[in-house]
Design a protein around this motif. Structure first.
Motif, PDB file in Angstrom:
ATOM      1  N   ALA A   1     -11.862   7.921 -12.857  1.00 26.59           N
ATOM      2  CA  ALA A   1     -10.527   7.905 -12.262  1.00 26.59           C
ATOM      3  C   ALA A   1      -9.585   7.002 -13.057  1.00 26.59           C
ATOM      4  O   ALA A   1      -8.435   7.378 -13.324  1.00 26.59           O
ATOM      5  CB  ALA A   1     -10.609   7.440 -10.808  1.00 26.59           C
ATOM      6  N   LEU A   2     -10.052   5.829 -13.467  1.00 27.35           N
ATOM      7  CA  LEU A   2      -9.202   4.918 -14.234  1.00 27.35           C
ATOM      8  C   LEU A   2      -8.838   5.510 -15.589  1.00 27.35           C
ATOM      9  O   LEU A   2      -7.709   5.372 -16.057  1.00 27.35           O
ATOM     10  CB  LEU A   2      -9.903   3.562 -14.414  1.00 27.35           C
ATOM     11  N   THR A   3      -9.782   6.195 -16.211  1.00 25.75           N
ATOM     12  CA  THR A   3      -9.520   6.836 -17.500  1.00 25.75           C
ATOM     13  C   THR A   3      -8.473   7.939 -17.347  1.00 25.75           C
ATOM     14  O   THR A   3      -7.527   8.025 -18.134  1.00 25.75           O
ATOM     15  CB  THR A   3     -10.822   7.424 -18.082  1.00 25.75           C
ATOM     16  N   LYS A   4      -8.635   8.782 -16.349  1.00 25.25           N
ATOM     17  CA  LYS A   4      -7.687   9.885 -16.129  1.00 25.25           C
ATOM     18  C   LYS A   4      -6.293   9.363 -15.784  1.00 25.25           C
ATOM     19  O   LYS A   4      -5.291   9.879 -16.273  1.00 25.25           O
ATOM     20  CB  LYS A   4      -8.184  10.810 -15.024  1.00 25.25           C
ATOM     21  N   LEU A   5      -6.229   8.352 -14.934  1.00 25.40           N
ATOM     22  CA  LEU A   5      -4.925   7.801 -14.547  1.00 25.40           C
ATOM     23  C   LEU A   5      -4.243   7.096 -15.726  1.00 25.40           C
ATOM     24  O   LEU A   5      -3.026   7.139 -15.850  1.00 25.40           O
ATOM     25  CB  LEU A   5      -5.081   6.840 -13.367  1.00 25.40           C
ATOM     26  N   ALA A   6      -5.025   6.468 -16.604  1.00 22.26           N
ATOM     27  CA  ALA A   6      -4.453   5.782 -17.761  1.00 22.26           C
ATOM     28  C   ALA A   6      -3.822   6.808 -18.716  1.00 22.26           C
ATOM     29  O   ALA A   6      -2.784   6.538 -19.326  1.00 22.26           O
ATOM     30  CB  ALA A   6      -5.519   4.988 -18.486  1.00 22.26           C
ATOM     31  N   ARG A   7      -4.423   7.975 -18.827  1.00 17.92           N
ATOM     32  CA  ARG A   7      -3.860   9.026 -19.699  1.00 17.92           C
ATOM     33  C   ARG A   7      -2.537   9.532 -19.154  1.00 17.92           C
ATOM     34  O   ARG A   7      -1.644   9.895 -19.906  1.00 17.92           O
ATOM     35  CB  ARG A   7      -4.835  10.189 -19.814  1.00 17.92           C
ATOM     36  N   ARG A   8      -2.419   9.596 -17.832  1.00 16.99           N
ATOM     37  CA  ARG A   8      -1.202  10.120 -17.201  1.00 16.99           C
ATOM     38  C   ARG A   8      -0.056   9.119 -17.214  1.00 16.99           C
ATOM     39  O   ARG A   8       1.094   9.495 -17.131  1.00 16.99           O
ATOM     40  CB  ARG A   8      -1.478  10.491 -15.753  1.00 16.99           C
ATOM     41  N   ALA A   9      -0.387   7.820 -17.242  1.00 15.71           N
ATOM     42  CA  ALA A   9       0.656   6.779 -17.088  1.00 15.71           C
ATOM     43  C   ALA A   9       1.588   6.697 -18.271  1.00 15.71           C
ATOM     44  O   ALA A   9       1.408   7.056 -19.347  1.00 15.71           O
ATOM     45  CB  ALA A   9       0.005   5.426 -16.881  1.00 15.71           C
TER      46      ALA A   9
ATOM     47  N   PHE B   1       0.839  -1.201   0.000  1.00 14.29           N
ATOM     48  CA  PHE B   1       0.000   0.000   0.000  1.00 14.29           C
ATOM     49  C   PHE B   1       0.875   1.252   0.000  1.00 14.29           C
ATOM     50  O   PHE B   1       0.590   2.218  -0.711  1.00 14.29           O
ATOM     51  CB  PHE B   1      -0.918   0.016   1.234  1.00 14.29           C
ATOM     52  N   LEU B   2       1.942   1.231   0.796  1.00 12.32           N
ATOM     53  CA  LEU B   2       2.820   2.394   0.894  1.00 12.32           C
ATOM     54  C   LEU B   2       3.549   2.665  -0.416  1.00 12.32           C
ATOM     55  O   LEU B   2       3.767   3.819  -0.777  1.00 12.32           O
ATOM     56  CB  LEU B   2       3.824   2.205   2.033  1.00 12.32           C
ATOM     57  N   SER B   3       3.922   1.614  -1.140  1.00 14.22           N
ATOM     58  CA  SER B   3       4.611   1.831  -2.410  1.00 14.22           C
ATOM     59  C   SER B   3       3.672   2.462  -3.441  1.00 14.22           C
ATOM     60  O   SER B   3       4.104   3.274  -4.255  1.00 14.22           O
ATOM     61  CB  SER B   3       5.206   0.526  -2.941  1.00 14.22           C
ATOM     62  N   VAL B   4       2.399   2.107  -3.412  1.00 13.47           N
ATOM     63  CA  VAL B   4       1.431   2.731  -4.325  1.00 13.47           C
ATOM     64  C   VAL B   4       1.252   4.198  -3.952  1.00 13.47           C
ATOM     65  O   VAL B   4       1.239   5.076  -4.821  1.00 13.47           O
ATOM     66  CB  VAL B   4       0.076   1.986  -4.302  1.00 13.47           C
ATOM     67  N   ALA B   5       1.153   4.489  -2.666  1.00 19.77           N
ATOM     68  CA  ALA B   5       0.989   5.878  -2.221  1.00 19.77           C
ATOM     69  C   ALA B   5       2.219   6.708  -2.560  1.00 19.77           C
ATOM     70  O   ALA B   5       2.107   7.885  -2.916  1.00 19.77           O
ATOM     71  CB  ALA B   5       0.716   5.912  -0.723  1.00 19.77           C
ATOM     72  N   ALA B   6       3.408   6.105  -2.476  1.00 18.28           N
ATOM     73  CA  ALA B   6       4.648   6.841  -2.737  1.00 18.28           C
ATOM     74  C   ALA B   6       4.782   7.224  -4.205  1.00 18.28           C
ATOM     75  O   ALA B   6       5.498   8.175  -4.531  1.00 18.28           O
ATOM     76  CB  ALA B   6       5.839   6.002  -2.303  1.00 18.28           C
ATOM     77  N   ALA B   7       4.118   6.492  -5.082  1.00 19.27           N
ATOM     78  CA  ALA B   7       4.208   6.802  -6.513  1.00 19.27           C
ATOM     79  C   ALA B   7       3.611   8.172  -6.826  1.00 19.27           C
ATOM     80  O   ALA B   7       4.005   8.812  -7.800  1.00 19.27           O
ATOM     81  CB  ALA B   7       3.513   5.725  -7.334  1.00 19.27           C
ATOM     82  N   GLY B   8       2.669   8.617  -6.009  1.00 16.41           N
ATOM     83  CA  GLY B   8       2.135   9.967  -6.157  1.00 16.41           C
ATOM     84  C   GLY B   8       1.094  10.144  -7.238  1.00 16.41           C
ATOM     85  O   GLY B   8       0.656  11.261  -7.484  1.00 16.41           O
ATOM     86  N   ARG B   9       0.663   9.085  -7.905  1.00 18.07           N
ATOM     87  CA  ARG B   9      -0.384   9.216  -8.919  1.00 18.07           C
ATOM     88  C   ARG B   9      -1.718   8.904  -8.288  1.00 18.07           C
ATOM     89  O   ARG B   9      -1.946   7.776  -7.838  1.00 18.07           O
ATOM     90  CB  ARG B   9      -0.138   8.244 -10.071  1.00 18.07           C
ATOM     91  N   LYS B  10      -2.593   9.891  -8.242  1.00 17.95           N
ATOM     92  CA  LYS B  10      -3.908   9.648  -7.665  1.00 17.95           C
ATOM     93  C   LYS B  10      -4.942  10.517  -8.350  1.00 17.95           C
ATOM     94  O   LYS B  10      -4.604  11.529  -8.992  1.00 17.95           O
ATOM     95  CB  LYS B  10      -3.908   9.892  -6.166  1.00 17.95           C
ATOM     96  N   TRP B  11      -6.186  10.112  -8.220  1.00 17.41           N
ATOM     97  CA  TRP B  11      -7.302  10.879  -8.754  1.00 17.41           C
ATOM     98  C   TRP B  11      -8.408  10.833  -7.713  1.00 17.41           C
ATOM     99  O   TRP B  11      -8.801   9.763  -7.265  1.00 17.41           O
ATOM    100  CB  TRP B  11      -7.782  10.287 -10.078  1.00 17.41           C
ATOM    101  N   ALA B  12      -8.888  11.995  -7.322  1.00 18.87           N
ATOM    102  CA  ALA B  12      -9.942  12.088  -6.321  1.00 18.87           C
ATOM    103  C   ALA B  12     -11.274  12.359  -6.998  1.00 18.87           C
ATOM    104  O   ALA B  12     -11.362  13.189  -7.904  1.00 18.87           O
ATOM    105  CB  ALA B  12      -9.623  13.201  -5.325  1.00 18.87           C
ATOM    106  N   THR B  13     -12.284  11.641  -6.590  1.00 17.02           N
ATOM    107  CA  THR B  13     -13.651  11.840  -7.057  1.00 17.02           C
ATOM    108  C   THR B  13     -14.518  12.034  -5.815  1.00 17.02           C
ATOM    109  O   THR B  13     -14.054  11.788  -4.698  1.00 17.02           O
ATOM    110  CB  THR B  13     -14.143  10.618  -7.862  1.00 17.02           C
ATOM    111  N   PRO B  14     -15.761  12.434  -5.980  1.00 17.64           N
ATOM    112  CA  PRO B  14     -16.604  12.603  -4.787  1.00 17.64           C
ATOM    113  C   PRO B  14     -16.778  11.322  -3.971  1.00 17.64           C
ATOM    114  O   PRO B  14     -16.907  11.372  -2.754  1.00 17.64           O
ATOM    115  CB  PRO B  14     -17.949  13.053  -5.369  1.00 17.64           C
ATOM    116  N   GLY B  15     -16.759  10.172  -4.616  1.00 22.42           N
ATOM    117  CA  GLY B  15     -17.025   8.927  -3.915  1.00 22.42           C
ATOM    118  C   GLY B  15     -15.811   8.165  -3.428  1.00 22.42           C
ATOM    119  O   GLY B  15     -15.937   7.291  -2.577  1.00 22.42           O
TER     120      GLY B  15
END
Length: 119
Positions: free
Chosen positions: A111-119, A14-28
């Motif tokens: 969120a998955l669409t936005k993160l896929a564009r950034r990757a 979990f910490l390694s995913v958080a350290a990557a710094g790629r995230k997308w926040a939605t209301p839910g």
């Protein structure tokens, strides 16, 4: 093509995913993404995910319900839309419980669409 779906279970994962710094926040929910290291023992063709809900979401019953809702969404969307070789962490928010399931599905899809564009 659908990728195999695995789970993150240990805190360092979990910490390694958080350290990557790629995230997308939605209301839910909040979705974090990390590319898995090539030397990982896990197949590069799989998608792994983890779930978390803090006490801000509510008591134990509310947190478990939020995680169940996120688990159902992950099982539905991540095999088809998650990128193979990536790990995802879905973080419940207080609105996860009050939000309708179609709205949560749309949140995760966005969120998955936005993160896929950034990757």
């Amino acid at each position: 093509m659908e990728a195999a779906l695995g789970r993150l279970k240990r805190r360092p994962e979990f910490l390694s995913v958080a350290a990557a710094g790629r995230k997308w926040a939605t209301p839910g929910m909040i979705v974090q993404q990390s590319r898995r290291r090539p030397d990982s023992a896990v197949s590069s063709e799989s998608v792994r995910y983890g779930l978390t809900a803090s006490k801000r979401v509510g008591n134990a019953v509310a947190r478990n319900r939020a995680r169940r809702r996120l688990r159902a969404l992950a099982a539905e969307l991540l095999p088809a839309q998650g990128q193979p070789g990536f790990d995802y962490v879905l973080i419940a928010r207080a609105a996860t419980l009050a939000r309708g399931f179609p709205d949560l599905r749309r949140d995760l899809d966005q969120a998955l669409t936005k993160l896929a564009r950034r990757a």
